[in-house]
Scaffold this motif. Structure first.
Motif, short mmCIF file in Angstrom:
data_model
loop_
_atom_site.label_atom_id
_atom_site.label_comp_id
_atom_site.label_asym_id
_atom_site.label_seq_id
_atom_site.Cartn_x
_atom_site.Cartn_y
_atom_site.Cartn_z
N ASP A 130 0.74 -1.07 0.18
CA ASP A 130 0.12 0.17 0.03
C ASP A 130 1.01 1.13 0.06
O ASP A 130 1.66 1.57 1.01
N PRO A 131 0.84 1.98 -0.99
CA PRO A 131 1.83 3.13 -1.04
C PRO A 131 1.53 4.15 -0.06
O PRO A 131 2.34 4.88 0.21
N GLY A 132 0.54 4.28 0.62
CA GLY A 132 -0.08 5.19 1.43
C GLY A 132 0.08 4.91 2.98
O GLY A 132 0.24 5.58 3.79
N ALA A 133 0.63 3.76 3.15
CA ALA A 133 0.74 2.94 4.55
C ALA A 133 2.30 3.49 4.98
O ALA A 133 3.29 3.38 4.04
N ARG A 134 2.33 3.98 6.19
CA ARG A 134 3.49 4.54 6.87
C ARG A 134 3.82 3.70 8.14
O ARG A 134 2.88 3.53 8.83
N LEU A 135 5.06 3.71 8.58
CA LEU A 135 5.48 3.16 9.81
C LEU A 135 5.32 4.21 10.93
O LEU A 135 6.18 5.47 10.72
N LEU A 136 4.51 4.24 12.04
CA LEU A 136 4.24 5.29 12.71
C LEU A 136 5.17 5.28 13.94
O LEU A 136 5.11 4.22 14.68
N SER A 171 14.97 3.42 8.62
CA SER A 171 15.35 3.31 7.28
C SER A 171 16.54 2.57 6.83
O SER A 171 16.31 1.74 6.01
N ARG A 172 17.57 2.59 7.72
CA ARG A 172 18.72 1.76 7.43
C ARG A 172 18.50 0.14 7.58
O ARG A 172 18.99 -0.64 7.06
N SER A 173 17.89 -0.10 8.89
CA SER A 173 17.64 -1.38 9.53
C SER A 173 16.54 -2.12 8.48
O SER A 173 16.60 -3.43 8.40
N LEU A 174 15.68 -1.58 8.32
CA LEU A 174 14.45 -1.96 7.54
C LEU A 174 14.28 -2.11 5.91
O LEU A 174 13.56 -2.66 5.26
N GLY A 175 15.22 -1.20 5.54
CA GLY A 175 15.45 -0.94 3.97
C GLY A 175 14.36 -0.34 3.19
O GLY A 175 13.86 -0.71 2.23
N ILE A 176 13.82 0.64 4.14
CA ILE A 176 12.48 1.52 3.61
C ILE A 176 12.96 2.91 3.51
O ILE A 176 13.82 3.40 4.36
N PRO A 177 12.39 3.62 2.64
CA PRO A 177 12.94 5.23 2.66
C PRO A 177 12.42 5.90 3.60
O PRO A 177 11.19 5.47 4.42
N PRO A 178 12.88 6.94 4.05
CA PRO A 178 12.41 7.87 5.25
C PRO A 178 11.04 8.26 5.12
O PRO A 178 10.17 8.48 5.92
N SER A 179 10.54 8.39 3.74
CA SER A 179 8.95 9.16 3.58
C SER A 179 8.36 7.73 3.77
O SER A 179 7.14 8.22 3.90
N ARG A 180 8.43 6.72 4.09
CA ARG A 180 7.58 5.89 4.73
C ARG A 180 7.53 5.50 6.28
O ARG A 180 6.87 4.80 6.54
N ASP A 186 16.12 14.93 5.65
CA ASP A 186 16.93 13.70 5.16
C ASP A 186 18.17 14.25 4.22
O ASP A 186 19.26 13.71 4.00
N GLN A 187 17.82 15.44 3.60
CA GLN A 187 18.92 16.10 2.70
C GLN A 187 20.08 16.49 3.71
O GLN A 187 21.04 16.65 3.19
N ALA A 188 19.78 16.95 4.85
CA ALA A 188 20.89 17.34 5.53
C ALA A 188 21.73 16.04 6.28
O ALA A 188 23.08 16.26 6.01
N LEU A 190 16.55 18.80 -5.57
CA LEU A 190 15.69 20.26 -5.54
C LEU A 190 14.31 19.92 -4.93
O LEU A 190 13.63 20.83 -4.71
N ALA A 191 13.97 18.82 -4.64
CA ALA A 191 12.65 18.28 -4.10
C ALA A 191 12.78 18.64 -2.75
O ALA A 191 14.11 18.41 -2.21
N PRO A 192 12.02 18.99 -2.02
CA PRO A 192 11.88 19.33 -0.42
C PRO A 192 12.26 17.83 0.17
O PRO A 192 12.01 16.85 -0.03
N GLY A 193 13.07 18.09 1.10
CA GLY A 193 13.66 16.81 2.04
C GLY A 193 12.56 16.34 2.99
O GLY A 193 11.50 16.85 3.07
N VAL A 194 12.65 15.08 3.25
CA VAL A 194 11.68 14.43 4.24
C VAL A 194 12.16 14.83 5.45
O VAL A 194 13.08 14.60 6.18
N ARG A 195 11.27 15.35 6.36
CA ARG A 195 11.46 16.00 7.67
C ARG A 195 11.66 14.71 8.85
O ARG A 195 11.08 13.63 8.66
#
Length: 578
Positions: A119-125, A248-257, A280-282, A289-294
């Motif tokens: 599900d592309p809208g699902a995120r880890l909370l 992100s590193r341990s689970l292999g998922i992007p910060p946006s998730r 994440d850009q920092a 040029l895209a906004p970073g993931v907070r």
């Protein structure tokens, strides 16, 4: 900036003299004699003929005048409504530990499986909660006799339990982990002491920078103090970076998730969460040029937490306090960081002399005193209760000076005394300004090694997002008739402080054993953990644990004409031309 806001406060007028500095092409056309109304998306026009100005949180960070509107946008973009929208958008991702017998020991990331990635809208909370918030909730409990440890379990039930937010949601989403920021605070204390007492430091005096209201004030109005600001991230920011990088590193998922909620005592923490430096850009060094993931996606305050409960029909103060209804905590993907974030022994609360803002100054003073056996810390009361000076001395000889400045009135006095001298325009004239004064009582701030600066008088327990004495839940319990007076407000803040300083006292055990232990915190243990974190993520600590600041330049009220335009205008006035 710190003020309780309601929906009725979301629209306000900005006169042309302090107009929003959002680029002019995005502002609505208005008559020169009218005022411009800045409104939120979806807000009512209130019979105004002009269209609404579209402004974002980033725009507000660049503004030096539109204070109330900036806070209104923050309430809209980071609020309890945003939490509910995220919970109901899609079922939350779930991390399941793979049994050791089937795990691939060569790939630590495969010890855990993330369910729901299709599900592309699902995120880890994940969530982090401040000790000042727990103190505010404990003091506000109608029945009384609620400790910070009780509130910790109640918040856990709310965010992770079956009878919490998951019960009334469309998707049954719940948070996987809830972290206390006082655990991460230990790391910020150690790093701040290294910075303040080390050879390689910002310009002295080092000024604490964990208060975002103070940081924004400095960036917009007093850029000369920016070289003095501590580069150590605040507990909120450090918790966000740690959670997102590790997961992100341990689970292999992007910060946006990964979606991180912080529960804080102050509205200005929403400003901090939206800083470009805390994305994440920092820390990943991404060139995009895209906004970073907070690192912190949403901040709600103590009062907004109760609003979140009301939206789900939950009485927070009736939630179970014994912990029996809390589901077992899933192992954090990294076992070493699991022990750091979820210790079996709760971190001890700061002593009362450390204040209610995390104890940065107190820890630095104790660390400096520990470097010189036999030294003592002397305290001198300033012009009011929110100005205190400290001196670590040995046999009457000062070794290290520091101070505490709380509240903007006192902060203004501090920055004036740090302002560099301006050269005289007269031939042979002496420079004039604060910095030209000789060191002494009138320029004592220039001798400080460290200054703990907080925007709120009384410290973080008095943050703008805390439950106030005039709020119905407190006023009804205390039987106030009419608006509480100054004494009632003072008594209420004392109750919140009492809850803050007693949080965890019954659970406090001795800290790690070692020769480097200061106030129960082992600096070597913290350093080892931070080094391990850096090696595990493959990112340097300079990007993980430290941040930067920048001057915010406003052109409000200034002539926007370029030098070329001015030349053309001048030539036209004298009859010339090209």
């Amino acid at each position: 900036m710190s003020a309780i806001l309601s929906v009725d406060d979301l629209n306000d007028f900005i006169s042309p003299g302090v107009a929003c500095i959002k680029p002019v092409e995005t502002l609505p056309a208005a008559d020169a004699h009218d005022e411009t109304e800045v409104m939120l998306d979806g807000g009512s026009q209130q019979q105004q003929q002009q269209s609404a100005a579209q402004i974002s949180l980033t725009d507000c960070l660049a503004c030096s005048g539109c204070v109330t509107s900036a806070e209104a946008v923050l309430v809209s973009l980071q609020s309890h409504a945003e939490v509910l929208a995220t919970l109901d958008a899609a079922p939350a991702l779930r991390v399941v530990a793979v049994p050791a017998a089937t795990a691939d020991n060569d790939d630590p990331a495969r010890r855990f499986v993330v369910e729901g990635l299709a599900d592309p809208g699902a995120r880890l909370l994940v969530a982090s909660v401040s000790p000042q918030t727990r103190a505010s909730l404990a003091a506000a409990c109608p029945s009384g006799a609620v400790s910070g440890a009780d509130v910790r379990r109640m918040v856990d039930v709310l965010l992770r339990g079956d009878s919490g937010l998951a019960a009334g949601g469309a998707c049954g989403s719940r948070f996987s982990w809830v972290v206390d920021t006082d655990v991460v605070r230990d790391a910020t204390l150690v790093l701040a002491a290294d910075e303040a007492l080390g050879a390689s430091t910002p310009s002295r005096p080092v000024l604490a920078a964990s208060c975002p209201g103070w940081v924004c004030y400095a960036e917009k109005t007093h850029p000369h103090v920016l070289p003095h600001l501590s580069r150590v991230k605040s507990p909120q920011a450090l918790a966000g970076t740690l959670l997102k990088t590790t997961l992100s590193r341990s689970l292999g998922i992007p910060p946006s998730r990964i979606w991180h909620l912080a529960v804080m005592p102050c509205f200005d923490k929403k400003l901090e969460a939206s800083r470009e430096e805390l994305t994440d850009q920092a820390w990943a060094g991404a060139d995009s040029l895209a906004p970073g993931v907070r690192d912190v996606d949403c901040v709600i305050t103590s009062k907004e937490l109760l609003m979140l409960c009301e939206s789900r029909g939950i009485d927070f103060f009736q939630l179970p306090r014994d912990g029996t209804s809390i589901p077992p905590l899933e192992p954090f993907p990294d076992s070493r960081l699991h022990q750091f974030l979820f210790p079996t022994q709760r971190p001890r609360s700061p002593p009362r002399v450390a204040g209610s803002s995390g104890g940065l100054l107190h820890y630095i003073l104790q660390s400096r005193a520990a470097q010189t056996p036999g030294s003592e810390i002397r305290t001198t009361r300033g012009r009011n209760a929110d100005v205190v000076e400290y001196c670590v001395s040995l046999d009457g000889q000062p070794l290290f000076r520091a101070a505490r400045y709380y509240g903007f009135r006192n902060i203004q006095n501090l920055v004036r005394r740090l302002k560099p001298a301006r050269p005289s325009r007269m031939p042979g004239g002496k420079p004039f300004g604060s910095a030209r004064r000789a060191a002494g009582k009138s320029a004592a701030s220039l001798e400080y090694g460290y200054v703990e600066v907080m925007a709120c008088p009384g410290g973080c327990t008095n943050g703008g997002g805390q439950i106030k004495v005039e709020d119905p839940i407190v006023a009804q319990r205390k039987g106030f008739v009419g608006k509480p007076g100054p004494q009632e407000q003072k008594d209420w803040l004392a109750e919140v402080d009492e809850a803050y300083f007693s949080d965890g006292e019954a659970e406090t055990e001795d800290g790690p054993i070692g020769g480097d232990v200061v106030d129960g915190i082992s600096s070597s243990h913290v350093h080892d953990t931070l080094v391990y974190w850096s090696e595990m993520t493959g990112i340097g600590l300079d990007r993980l644990a430290f941040t930067s600041y920048r001057e915010v330049i406003s052109d409000v009220g200034k002539d926007r004409a370029t030098d070329a335009d001015k030349v053309v205008q001048l030539a036209g006035k004298v009859g010339g031309g090209w």
